[in-house]
Design an enzyme around this catalytic site. Sequence first.
Site, PDB file in Angstrom:
ATOM      1  N   SER A  36     -39.024 -34.011 -92.154  1.00 40.88           N
ATOM      2  CA  SER A  36     -39.312 -32.776 -92.801  1.00 40.88           C
ATOM      3  C   SER A  36     -38.701 -31.614 -91.924  1.00 40.88           C
ATOM      4  CB  SER A  36     -40.729 -32.637 -93.039  1.00 40.88           C
ATOM      5  OG  SER A  36     -41.339 -32.729 -92.116  1.00 40.88           O
ATOM      6  N   GLY A  37     -38.642 -31.697 -90.605  1.00 38.60           N
ATOM      7  CA  GLY A  37     -38.176 -30.734 -89.868  1.00 38.60           C
ATOM      8  C   GLY A  37     -39.265 -30.463 -88.706  1.00 38.60           C
ATOM      9  N   SER A  39     -40.440 -31.313 -85.846  1.00 39.14           N
ATOM     10  CA  SER A  39     -39.749 -31.316 -84.394  1.00 39.14           C
ATOM     11  C   SER A  39     -39.030 -30.035 -84.269  1.00 39.14           C
ATOM     12  CB  SER A  39     -39.516 -32.445 -83.979  1.00 39.14           C
ATOM     13  OG  SER A  39     -40.238 -33.651 -83.889  1.00 39.14           O
ATOM     14  N   SER A 106     -49.030 -37.251 -88.633  1.00 39.26           N
ATOM     15  CA  SER A 106     -50.478 -37.135 -89.255  1.00 39.26           C
ATOM     16  C   SER A 106     -50.708 -37.035 -90.555  1.00 39.26           C
ATOM     17  CB  SER A 106     -51.169 -35.723 -88.336  1.00 39.26           C
ATOM     18  OG  SER A 106     -50.402 -34.565 -88.472  1.00 39.26           O
TER      19      SER A 106
END
Length: 197
Positions: A36-37, A39, A106
């Site tokens: 999803s981006g 990091s 998470s």
Amino acid sequence: MSSHITWHECAVSKGDRQRLNQHKSCVLWFTGMSGSGKSSIANEVDRRLYSLGKRSYVLDGDNIRHGLNKGLGFSREDRVENIRRIGEVSKLFADSGVIVLTAFISPFAEDRNRVREIFPSGEFIEIFVDCPLSVCEQRDPKGLYQKARKGEIREFTGIDSPYEPPSTPELVIESHKYSIDECAHLVVGYLRENGII
């Protein structure tokens, strides 16, 4: 917990450290599916905070599993423990006056809420990096979705294990609609608007 353990108050308080740093401390909890981006956005926000003279640090899911959480797998129990430990480490960073950015899938709302509960009000900032599964699979930077589809990885979030989106995050970033720079700009803007920096 042993009855022989007592909390030792520190001579330098979190407030003292925040005054020294000239900004508040908090955790920016980036949650979202693999690819999803999280990091990329967290690291760009960290770079921007550094350039502004703010003290920050990124805790990345993969990096943490090379050390602190190296013995944990991806079962439900291990994922719960993984997030519990990260929550406690994040709290230590926030107590030291630092803005800590966590980039972890998470996937379970209960685990994220449990972490939220250990922070004072306003210090846990949940950032939902919202990106459709189809886009995450298309990106697949680590080739994990492909392995999960072949059955080489079990209990993979979005494939054979659920992702529970946050119901009331502080910030939602639709990472498939914006560049990394634009996403980071939204986060830094939130920190400014809320008096953290």
